[in-house]
Design a protein around this motif. Structure first.
Motif, PDB file in Angstrom:
ATOM      1  N   ARG A 159      36.737  39.492  42.485  1.00 13.47           N
ATOM      2  CA  ARG A 159      37.269  38.364  41.685  1.00 13.47           C
ATOM      3  C   ARG A 159      37.815  38.871  40.351  1.00 13.47           C
ATOM      4  N   ARG A 160      37.090  39.792  39.699  1.00 11.10           N
ATOM      5  CA  ARG A 160      37.547  40.355  38.419  1.00 11.10           C
ATOM      6  C   ARG A 160      38.856  41.120  38.612  1.00 11.10           C
ATOM      7  N   TRP A 161      38.932  41.929  39.686  1.00 10.65           N
ATOM      8  CA  TRP A 161      40.149  42.694  39.961  1.00 10.65           C
ATOM      9  C   TRP A 161      41.323  41.758  40.233  1.00 10.65           C
ATOM     10  N   ARG A 162      41.055  40.684  40.955  1.00 11.88           N
ATOM     11  CA  ARG A 162      42.136  39.747  41.277  1.00 11.88           C
ATOM     12  C   ARG A 162      42.696  39.117  39.998  1.00 11.88           C
ATOM     13  N   ARG A 163      41.805  38.723  39.061  1.00 17.71           N
ATOM     14  CA  ARG A 163      42.260  38.150  37.779  1.00 17.71           C
ATOM     15  C   ARG A 163      43.118  39.171  37.023  1.00 17.71           C
ATOM     16  N   LEU A 164      42.635  40.420  36.956  1.00 15.29           N
ATOM     17  CA  LEU A 164      43.409  41.457  36.259  1.00 15.29           C
ATOM     18  C   LEU A 164      44.758  41.679  36.931  1.00 15.29           C
ATOM     19  N   TRP A 165      44.767  41.705  38.255  1.00 14.45           N
ATOM     20  CA  TRP A 165      45.994  41.928  39.009  1.00 14.45           C
ATOM     21  C   TRP A 165      46.984  40.785  38.798  1.00 14.45           C
ATOM     22  N   ALA A 169      44.283  38.461  51.988  1.00 17.87           N
ATOM     23  CA  ALA A 169      42.886  38.503  52.425  1.00 17.87           C
ATOM     24  C   ALA A 169      41.991  37.794  51.424  1.00 17.87           C
ATOM     25  N   SER A 170      40.874  37.280  51.904  1.00 17.98           N
ATOM     26  CA  SER A 170      39.926  36.586  51.022  1.00 17.98           C
ATOM     27  C   SER A 170      39.133  37.607  50.202  1.00 17.98           C
ATOM     28  N   ASN A 171      38.555  37.129  49.091  1.00 15.03           N
ATOM     29  CA  ASN A 171      37.752  38.005  48.238  1.00 15.03           C
ATOM     30  C   ASN A 171      36.581  38.608  49.013  1.00 15.03           C
ATOM     31  N   ALA A 172      35.921  37.798  49.838  1.00 14.84           N
ATOM     32  CA  ALA A 172      34.769  38.288  50.606  1.00 14.84           C
ATOM     33  C   ALA A 172      35.196  39.384  51.586  1.00 14.84           C
ATOM     34  N   ALA A 173      36.328  39.195  52.239  1.00 15.96           N
ATOM     35  CA  ALA A 173      36.823  40.196  53.195  1.00 15.96           C
ATOM     36  C   ALA A 173      37.191  41.492  52.477  1.00 15.96           C
ATOM     37  N   ILE A 174      37.801  41.363  51.311  1.00 11.32           N
ATOM     38  CA  ILE A 174      38.186  42.546  50.527  1.00 11.32           C
ATOM     39  C   ILE A 174      36.932  43.282  50.062  1.00 11.32           C
ATOM     40  N   ALA A 175      35.929  42.521  49.612  1.00 15.73           N
ATOM     41  CA  ALA A 175      34.682  43.133  49.145  1.00 15.73           C
ATOM     42  C   ALA A 175      34.041  43.960  50.258  1.00 15.73           C
ATOM     43  N   ALA A 181      31.533  40.868  45.664  1.00 17.09           N
ATOM     44  CA  ALA A 181      32.613  39.886  45.563  1.00 17.09           C
ATOM     45  C   ALA A 181      33.013  39.641  44.107  1.00 17.09           C
ATOM     46  N   GLU A 182      32.050  39.734  43.187  1.00 17.97           N
ATOM     47  CA  GLU A 182      32.362  39.517  41.762  1.00 17.97           C
ATOM     48  C   GLU A 182      33.371  40.555  41.268  1.00 17.97           C
ATOM     49  N   SER A 183      33.225  41.801  41.706  1.00 20.93           N
ATOM     50  CA  SER A 183      34.191  42.841  41.319  1.00 20.93           C
ATOM     51  C   SER A 183      35.582  42.487  41.833  1.00 20.93           C
TER      52      SER A 183
END
Length: 155
Positions: A39-45, A22-28, A35-37
């Motif tokens: 993106r941060r979670w995706r980098r950590l993951w 899923a895209s970041n916007a859809a997840i948000a 969306a910034e959260s």
């Protein structure tokens, strides 16, 4: 569910959606964050996997009293202030601090005693009613009904 548990559940749901592509916007939108959260979670993951997004234990200085000592204090306070040699059965921060030191050997500041009472013991501030021991409610009611109107009326 506590606030930290809810936040962790959101991050875990986001990971499930990452894995589905899923895209970041859809997840948000799906988990209710910006969306910034995401993106941060995706980098950590991507760097550390799911464990990078798990809740961490609280940091900071550990409490001076452990759970067993808090229960000892709770039972000591439940006996009342007079049981500890105080004249009136009324708790003050100073009195509680003295009892804590007596039963645990740990000296606490006034602020720490307050946090212990309101946080870990669940107590709340109570103020005693200021009322004369000799107060006679029936005599007060009689005075308000009979004397006060006469005085208010004047001569």
């Amino acid at each position: 569910m506590s606030r930290p548990q809810l936040a962790e559940a959101r991050r875990v749901r986001a990971v499930e959606l990452f894995e589905e592509g899923a895209s970041n916007a859809a997840i948000a939108r799906a988990v209710g964050v910006c969306a910034e959260s995401v993106r941060r979670w995706r980098r950590l993951w991507e760097q550390g996997g799911v464990s990078a997004l798990r809740r961490r234990s609280a940091t900071g200085r550990p409490p001076k009293l452990d759970d067993a000592q808090v229960e000892t204090v709770r039972s000591a306070l439940a006996r009342g202030a007079q049981a500890h040699g105080f004249e009136a059965d009324l708790w003050t921060l100073e009195r509680v601090g003295a009892v804590v030191e007596q039963v645990t050997g740990v000296s606490l500041s006034r602020a720490s005693v307050w946090r212990l009472l309101t946080g870990r013991l669940g107590w709340s501030l109570q103020r005693p009613e200021r009322r004369a021991v000799e107060r006679d409610d029936s005599e007060i009611a009689r005075w308000i009904a009979h004397e006060w109107p006469r005085i208010k009326k004047g001569p």
